[in-house]
Design a protein around this motif. Structure first.
Motif, PDB file in Angstrom:
ATOM      1  N   LEU A  69       0.859  -1.167   0.000  1.00  0.00           N
ATOM      2  CA  LEU A  69       0.000   0.000   0.000  1.00  0.00           C
ATOM      3  C   LEU A  69       0.906   1.232   0.000  1.00  0.00           C
ATOM      4  N   ARG A  70       0.862   2.008  -1.074  1.00  0.00           N
ATOM      5  CA  ARG A  70       1.750   3.162  -1.223  1.00  0.00           C
ATOM      6  C   ARG A  70       1.220   4.361  -0.454  1.00  0.00           C
ATOM      7  N   TYR A  71       2.148   5.101   0.143  1.00  0.00           N
ATOM      8  CA  TYR A  71       1.772   6.346   0.801  1.00  0.00           C
ATOM      9  C   TYR A  71       1.715   7.472  -0.239  1.00  0.00           C
ATOM     10  N   VAL A  72       1.100   8.563   0.158  1.00  0.00           N
ATOM     11  CA  VAL A  72       1.077   9.774  -0.666  1.00  0.00           C
ATOM     12  C   VAL A  72       1.541  10.942   0.192  1.00  0.00           C
ATOM     13  N   ARG A  73       1.978  12.010  -0.473  1.00  0.00           N
ATOM     14  CA  ARG A  73       2.413  13.246   0.186  1.00  0.00           C
ATOM     15  C   ARG A  73       3.458  12.976   1.273  1.00  0.00           C
ATOM     16  N   GLU A  74       4.443  12.164   0.948  1.00  0.00           N
ATOM     17  CA  GLU A  74       5.491  11.857   1.913  1.00  0.00           C
ATOM     18  C   GLU A  74       6.408  13.062   2.119  1.00  0.00           C
ATOM     19  N   SER A  75       7.002  13.139   3.294  1.00  0.00           N
ATOM     20  CA  SER A  75       7.978  14.182   3.606  1.00  0.00           C
ATOM     21  C   SER A  75       8.909  13.670   4.702  1.00  0.00           C
ATOM     22  N   MET A  76      10.013  14.354   4.860  1.00  0.00           N
ATOM     23  CA  MET A  76      10.990  13.960   5.876  1.00  0.00           C
ATOM     24  C   MET A  76      11.686  15.202   6.397  1.00  0.00           C
ATOM     25  N   ASP A  77      11.781  15.317   7.717  1.00  0.00           N
ATOM     26  CA  ASP A  77      12.378  16.502   8.334  1.00  0.00           C
ATOM     27  C   ASP A  77      13.878  16.562   8.093  1.00  0.00           C
ATOM     28  N   ASP A  78      14.422  17.759   8.264  1.00  0.00           N
ATOM     29  CA  ASP A  78      15.867  17.946   8.171  1.00  0.00           C
ATOM     30  C   ASP A  78      16.552  17.322   9.388  1.00  0.00           C
ATOM     31  N   ALA A  79      17.873  17.154   9.288  1.00  0.00           N
ATOM     32  CA  ALA A  79      18.631  16.543  10.372  1.00  0.00           C
ATOM     33  C   ALA A  79      20.017  17.181  10.452  1.00  0.00           C
ATOM     34  N   VAL A  80      20.692  16.922  11.555  1.00  0.00           N
ATOM     35  CA  VAL A  80      22.070  17.370  11.770  1.00  0.00           C
ATOM     36  C   VAL A  80      22.963  16.143  11.807  1.00  0.00           C
ATOM     37  N   ASN A  81      24.132  16.235  11.180  1.00  0.00           N
ATOM     38  CA  ASN A  81      25.059  15.107  11.213  1.00  0.00           C
ATOM     39  C   ASN A  81      26.432  15.555  11.698  1.00  0.00           C
ATOM     40  N   ILE A  82      27.121  14.642  12.357  1.00  0.00           N
ATOM     41  CA  ILE A  82      28.494  14.860  12.801  1.00  0.00           C
ATOM     42  C   ILE A  82      29.331  13.686  12.313  1.00  0.00           C
ATOM     43  N   GLY A  83      30.612  13.918  12.070  1.00  0.00           N
ATOM     44  CA  GLY A  83      31.454  12.852  11.548  1.00  0.00           C
ATOM     45  C   GLY A  83      32.921  13.045  11.885  1.00  0.00           C
ATOM     46  N   VAL A  84      33.654  11.942  11.846  1.00  0.00           N
ATOM     47  CA  VAL A  84      35.109  11.943  12.031  1.00  0.00           C
ATOM     48  C   VAL A  84      35.712  11.059  10.957  1.00  0.00           C
ATOM     49  N   GLY A  85      37.010  11.226  10.709  1.00  0.00           N
ATOM     50  CA  GLY A  85      37.650  10.410   9.688  1.00  0.00           C
ATOM     51  C   GLY A  85      39.156  10.509   9.733  1.00  0.00           C
ATOM     52  N   VAL A  86      39.793   9.606   9.011  1.00  0.00           N
ATOM     53  CA  VAL A  86      41.241   9.616   8.845  1.00  0.00           C
ATOM     54  C   VAL A  86      41.530   9.495   7.360  1.00  0.00           C
ATOM     55  N   GLY A  87      42.520  10.265   6.869  1.00  0.00           N
ATOM     56  CA  GLY A  87      42.795  10.270   5.445  1.00  0.00           C
ATOM     57  C   GLY A  87      44.278  10.336   5.137  1.00  0.00           C
ATOM     58  N   TYR A  88      44.581  10.246   3.852  1.00  0.00           N
ATOM     59  CA  TYR A  88      45.965  10.307   3.387  1.00  0.00           C
ATOM     60  C   TYR A  88      46.017  11.122   2.105  1.00  0.00           C
ATOM     61  N   ARG A  89      46.955  12.073   2.065  1.00  0.00           N
ATOM     62  CA  ARG A  89      47.192  12.867   0.856  1.00  0.00           C
ATOM     63  C   ARG A  89      48.346  12.224   0.079  1.00  0.00           C
ATOM     64  N   PHE A  90      48.067  11.793  -1.156  1.00  0.00           N
ATOM     65  CA  PHE A  90      49.088  11.135  -1.964  1.00  0.00           C
ATOM     66  C   PHE A  90      50.027  12.141  -2.627  1.00  0.00           C
ATOM     67  N   ASN A  91      49.474  13.252  -3.090  1.00  0.00           N
ATOM     68  CA  ASN A  91      50.264  14.322  -3.684  1.00  0.00           C
ATOM     69  C   ASN A  91      49.414  15.590  -3.643  1.00  0.00           C
ATOM     70  N   GLU A  92      49.808  16.612  -4.355  1.00  0.00           N
ATOM     71  CA  GLU A  92      49.089  17.877  -4.262  1.00  0.00           C
ATOM     72  C   GLU A  92      47.733  17.856  -4.957  1.00  0.00           C
ATOM     73  N   TYR A  93      47.406  16.756  -5.668  1.00  0.00           N
ATOM     74  CA  TYR A  93      46.141  16.691  -6.385  1.00  0.00           C
ATOM     75  C   TYR A  93      45.195  15.611  -5.882  1.00  0.00           C
ATOM     76  N   PHE A  94      45.696  14.551  -5.271  1.00  0.00           N
ATOM     77  CA  PHE A  94      44.852  13.419  -4.909  1.00  0.00           C
ATOM     78  C   PHE A  94      44.977  13.090  -3.419  1.00  0.00           C
ATOM     79  N   ARG A  95      43.809  12.810  -2.802  1.00  0.00           N
ATOM     80  CA  ARG A  95      43.756  12.372  -1.418  1.00  0.00           C
ATOM     81  C   ARG A  95      42.515  11.518  -1.216  1.00  0.00           C
ATOM     82  N   SER A  96      42.460  10.776  -0.139  1.00  0.00           N
ATOM     83  CA  SER A  96      41.299   9.948   0.178  1.00  0.00           C
ATOM     84  C   SER A  96      41.164   9.858   1.688  1.00  0.00           C
TER      85      SER A  96
END
Length: 266
Positions: A69-96
């Protein structure tokens, strides 16, 4: 003997005068300076906070008697997100980097056809929160005045939880609450663009935009609705995010070329 020393003295004076004249014609010596270039390569840590605006999801519930049974007029409120990470820069153009994000619960709402309800519509809803683990790659497009624009993409997994689900059937069975929380693992991916500002060799401010696809959410099953085994589902969880982050670059001191010998041009 005296005549010999007299001639030798005259020869020494002549050589000295000639050497002085030759030295006067030489150009000034050129000293090779040691150039300084920005640091490239190395590990970094990052922390981010963002604001997430969801698109309208596709809501439905599946029942063993009446099917989807499909809904109609669906919506979803905004949210706040937080994050952490670790990365590596390979050279002046590429990183991940590898990141872990959590977003606060967002309320999803839709309406379903209900023949016994006042107005023929029931109100369906749930709270949805998400954990995301993602591997990201970036292309830095060059640096001007310490500002580096970039583009990137990421792929990973999202753990989407649905809780506090409910169904309000006006004029019929009233409000029905789904008891419990259900989590689902989904494939997640993102596209991103932004710009980074180098405060100094170690600290960088990162401001960017992300488009994220997080999959779907499913509620627990509920057998008390009268149709048997109802499970609500929210598909197409996509969001637009505005993010602000801070990166700490290890080994961010300037890199120097090896000193060069002093040379002169003749």
């Amino acid at each position: 003997m005296g005549q010999f020393f007299k001639r030798l003295s005259m020869a020494v004076v002549a050589v000295a005068c000639a050497t002085s004249a030759f030295a006067a014609d030489l150009p000034e010596p050129v000293i090779e300076h040691v150039p300084q270039i920005p640091a490239v390569g190395g590990w970094y840590l990052r922390g981010d906070i963002g604001y997430k605006v969801y698109g309208d999801p596709s809501g439905s519930f599946r029942d063993g008697v009446i099917g989807d049974l499909r809904y109609v007029r669906e919506s979803m409120d905004d949210a706040v997100n937080i994050g952490v990470g670790v990365g590596y820069r390979f050279n002046e153009y590429f990183r991940s980097d590898l990141t872990v994000d959590y977003e606060t619960p967002s309320s999803a709402k839709g309406y379903a056809f209900c023949g016994l309800c006042t107005g023929n519509l029931s109100t369906e809803g749930a709270d949805i929160d998400v954990w995301t683990v993602m591997f990201n790659g970036y292309v830095d497009l060059g640096t001007w005045y310490n500002i580096t624009p970039y583009v990137g993409a990421g792929i990973g997994a999202s753990y989407v939880r649905a809780s506090n689900a409910y169904s309000i059937n006006p004029g019929s069975t009233g409000t029905v609450n789904y008891s419990g929380t259900n989590g689902e693992w989904n494939l997640a991916w993102a596209l991103m663009a932004g710009a980074a500002y180098d405060i100094n060799p170690n600290w960088t401010i990162d401001a960017g935009y992300q488009y994220r696809n997080l999959g779907m959410a499913k509620t627990v099953r509920h057998t008390g609705v009268g149709t048997g085994g109802t499970r609500a589902k929210w598909d197409d969880l996509v969001a637009h995010e505005v993010r602000l982050g801070l990166r700490y670059n290890f080994g961010g001191a300037p890199v120097y070329y090896a000193p060069q010998a002093i040379s002169s041009n003749f």
